[in-house]
Design an enzyme around this catalytic site. Structure first.
Site: not given
Length: 128
Positions: A46, A73, A87, A101-102
């Protein structure tokens, strides 16, 4: 009465109301390594999780990576961390707050580690 499983929407609403981990959370993970400040729930493929990982390295955070198989998952991840199953997710160990959320995670880390700017990533990016 019959017990029914919670729908994804019900779990999302419960997660939005509860911004901290329940007391039994450590029972469903490998537990904390000593000195851990944050836990990053990630998947190595990711790109959004990779940029969070780079920020953690750059700020010299003491963190624990927990790899999530996105094709299979774990139920505890969906129940306790992110009902959407995405993720990256970050857990702040001291407050037990969960950030998803990044972009939100990066803003959180920027504030948490504002005094730990090392330049490690920038310096190594210019080499080679």
């Amino acid at each position: 009465g019959q017990v029914r499983a919670k729908s994804l929407n019900e779990r999302k609403q419960a997660r939005m109301r509860a911004s901290v981990l329940p007391a039994d959370f450590e029972a469903v993970t490998d537990g904390l390594k000593p000195g851990t400040e944050v836990q990053l729930f990630t998947n190595r493929n990711c790109p959004f999780a990779q940029r969070v990982w780079m920020m953690l390295v750059e700020r010299e955070a003491r963190f624990q990576l927990i790899e999530i198989d996105l094709q299979n998952k774990p139920q505890w991840f969906l129940d306790y961390i992110n009902p959407d199953g995405k993720v990256p997710c970050l857990v702040d160990v001291s407050s037990k707050n969960i950030i998803t959320e990044s972009k939100h995670i990066l803003l959180f880390l920027e504030a948490k580690y504002k005094d730990r700017v090392t330049g490690n990533i920038v310096a190594s990016a210019g080499e080679g």
